[in-house]
Design a protein around this motif. Structure first.
Motif, PDB file in Angstrom:
ATOM      1  N   UNK A 119      12.156  12.867 -10.938  1.00 15.60           N
ATOM      2  CA  UNK A 119      10.748  13.179 -11.221  1.00 15.60           C
ATOM      3  C   UNK A 119       9.913  11.925 -10.986  1.00 15.60           C
ATOM      4  N   UNK A 120       8.856  12.102 -10.204  1.00 15.61           N
ATOM      5  CA  UNK A 120       7.924  11.013  -9.934  1.00 15.61           C
ATOM      6  C   UNK A 120       6.763  11.124 -10.913  1.00 15.61           C
ATOM      7  N   UNK A 121       6.563  10.095 -11.714  1.00 13.47           N
ATOM      8  CA  UNK A 121       5.493  10.155 -12.723  1.00 13.47           C
ATOM      9  C   UNK A 121       4.112  10.281 -12.092  1.00 13.47           C
ATOM     10  N   UNK A 122       4.041  10.021 -10.801  1.00 12.74           N
ATOM     11  CA  UNK A 122       2.768  10.150 -10.086  1.00 12.74           C
ATOM     12  C   UNK A 122       2.468  11.597  -9.680  1.00 12.74           C
ATOM     13  N   UNK A 123       3.477  12.468  -9.739  1.00 15.09           N
ATOM     14  CA  UNK A 123       3.263  13.860  -9.314  1.00 15.09           C
ATOM     15  C   UNK A 123       2.129  14.488 -10.113  1.00 15.09           C
ATOM     16  N   UNK A 124       1.346  15.332  -9.462  1.00 13.87           N
ATOM     17  CA  UNK A 124       0.232  15.951 -10.192  1.00 13.87           C
ATOM     18  C   UNK A 124       0.705  16.868 -11.314  1.00 13.87           C
TER      19      UNK A 124
ATOM     20  N   UNK B  80       0.829  -1.209   0.000  1.00 14.51           N
ATOM     21  CA  UNK B  80       0.000   0.000   0.000  1.00 14.51           C
ATOM     22  C   UNK B  80       0.861   1.255   0.000  1.00 14.51           C
ATOM     23  N   UNK B  81       1.950   1.190   0.761  1.00 14.39           N
ATOM     24  CA  UNK B  81       2.813   2.371   0.899  1.00 14.39           C
ATOM     25  C   UNK B  81       3.567   2.685  -0.397  1.00 14.39           C
ATOM     26  N   UNK B  82       4.059   1.655  -1.086  1.00 18.76           N
ATOM     27  CA  UNK B  82       4.801   1.949  -2.324  1.00 18.76           C
ATOM     28  C   UNK B  82       3.818   2.352  -3.425  1.00 18.76           C
ATOM     29  N   UNK B  83       2.618   1.794  -3.380  1.00 19.42           N
ATOM     30  CA  UNK B  83       1.595   2.175  -4.369  1.00 19.42           C
ATOM     31  C   UNK B  83       1.236   3.657  -4.202  1.00 19.42           C
ATOM     32  N   UNK B  84       1.080   4.076  -2.959  1.00 23.61           N
ATOM     33  CA  UNK B  84       0.701   5.479  -2.708  1.00 23.61           C
ATOM     34  C   UNK B  84       1.822   6.438  -3.109  1.00 23.61           C
ATOM     35  N   UNK B  85       3.056   6.015  -2.940  1.00 27.41           N
ATOM     36  CA  UNK B  85       4.177   6.924  -3.179  1.00 27.41           C
ATOM     37  C   UNK B  85       4.709   6.904  -4.608  1.00 27.41           C
ATOM     38  N   UNK B  86       4.688   5.713  -5.245  1.00 28.98           N
ATOM     39  CA  UNK B  86       5.309   5.604  -6.576  1.00 28.98           C
ATOM     40  C   UNK B  86       4.365   5.023  -7.624  1.00 28.98           C
ATOM     41  N   UNK B  87       3.176   4.579  -7.213  1.00 32.27           N
ATOM     42  CA  UNK B  87       2.231   3.983  -8.165  1.00 32.27           C
ATOM     43  C   UNK B  87       2.559   2.529  -8.475  1.00 32.27           C
ATOM     44  N   UNK B  88       3.611   2.018  -7.849  1.00 37.13           N
ATOM     45  CA  UNK B  88       4.055   0.654  -8.168  1.00 37.13           C
ATOM     46  C   UNK B  88       3.108  -0.362  -7.530  1.00 37.13           C
ATOM     47  N   UNK B  89       2.566  -1.236  -8.383  1.00 37.92           N
ATOM     48  CA  UNK B  89       1.646  -2.265  -7.898  1.00 37.92           C
ATOM     49  C   UNK B  89       2.439  -3.560  -7.730  1.00 37.92           C
TER      50      UNK B  89
END
Ligand SMILES: C[S@@+](CC[C@H](N)C(=O)[O-])C[C@H]1O[C@@H](n2cnc3c(N)ncnc32)[C@H](O)[C@@H]1O
Length: 284
Positions: free
Chosen positions: A207-212, A27-36
């Motif tokens: 750069x985090x691809x998850x950034x808005x 859950x934590x890595x998904x929230x931070x990096x989108x990694x499933x």
């Protein structure tokens, strides 16, 4: 951290790792990096995070995950770095560099061309882009700027250092080795480094691809986004594509990895080659 061959934990010290710990880490890595992370990644998560637990002198996964959450300045980035996979190589999926060479050759001369490599890992891909640009223009100073980004700060350090084991370029032609790499000697024996003229073409940035908001104002002739979307679920991919597509210049191309397809996002990206896409708005 990259190397699947070194996943095994050889320290002899083991930590209890229960279902709750695994779910929480996922859950934590998904929230931070989108990694499933799928269930079969459990051993990988155990081995990579136990190294961090040991490095911090902690006793359990629960304590470690508490530190990541409660003291992000201290450990959040290392947590992310530990759970990324950085597998890459020079001229990986080589047909894309042939396509890019053609794309570059057809462009009108004059303007500087922007290229974005958005999951640059340890640098082999952006350096390959720089080599391709030099070859396309027959020049060591092609009119090209390459922005190379990744979420993983350790990978970016390697990328910026631009020094690799000889074996990493073993498959390159002798001509490419001579033109683009310097051979190390003395303490750097067995290593090669990227020549300075190539370094001038690439700027590295986290750069985090998850950034808005990616904070990018340039429009890119080519975006290399390869072998990173596979780590994201479809809704996350869709959100990223929505942010990336407007960054393509007219006629720009989006290069994806061999196992990535965006049939669920045809309103944003349309296929126009072997794992090559263009913005749907450009196709209309
Ligand atoms: C398997 S490597 C792919 C490297 C290169 N693009 C290639 O195809 O050879 C995946 C990279 O994606 C990066 N990555 C994972 N999640 C990311 C995110 N949310 N934002 C930016 N990069 C991410 C990882 O750090 C890793 O370096």
């Amino acid at each position: 951290m990259a190397d699947p061959a070194s996943e095994r934990d050889t320290s002899g010290i083991s930590f209890e790792f229960n279902d709750r710990d695994f779910r929480r880490a996922c859950k934590m890595i998904y929230a931070r990096a989108g990694i499933h992370l799928a269930d079969h990644k459990r051993d990988m998560v155990y081995s990579r995070l136990s190294r961090r637990i040991r490095a911090l002198g902690l006793n359990s996964f629960a304590d470690y995950l508490d530190v990541v959450e409660e003291d992000p300045e201290r450990e959040e980035q290392s947590f992310i770095n530990a759970l990324t996979t950085n597998l890459t190589s020079f001229f990986r999926e080589a047909h894309h560099f042939d396509a890019l060479r053609e794309q570059l050759r057809k462009l009108p001369r004059g303007d500087v061309i922007d290229i974005w490599c958005c999951a640059a890992s340890t640098g082999e891909e952006p350096w390959t882009l720089a080599i391709t640009a030099c070859e396309a223009f027959g020049s060591d100073t092609p009119p090209v700027r390459i922005l190379a980004t990744d979420i993983d700060t350790n990978a970016l350090t390697t990328a910026t250092t631009a020094r690799y084991g000889n074996d990493r370029i073993a498959d390159l032609s002798i001509e490419r080795k001579r033109r683009f790499f310097l051979r190390g000697s003395g303490p750097n024996e067995g290593l090669v480094s990227v020549k300075p003229f190539l370094r001038k073409l690439v700027e590295f940035r986290q750069l985090n691809l998850l950034s808005p908001d990616y904070g990018l104002r340039q429009r890119f002739t080519a975006i290399f986004c390869r072998n990173v979307m596979i780590y994201f679920d479809k809704p996350t991919q869709y959100e990223i594509l929505k942010k990336v597509a407007p960054l393509l210049a007219p006629g720009g191309r989006f290069y994806a990895g061999h196992s990535e397809s965006f049939a669920h996002a045809l309103d944003i990206m349309q296929p126009c080659g072997r794992t090559i896409y263009r913005a749907a708005s450009d196709a209309r």
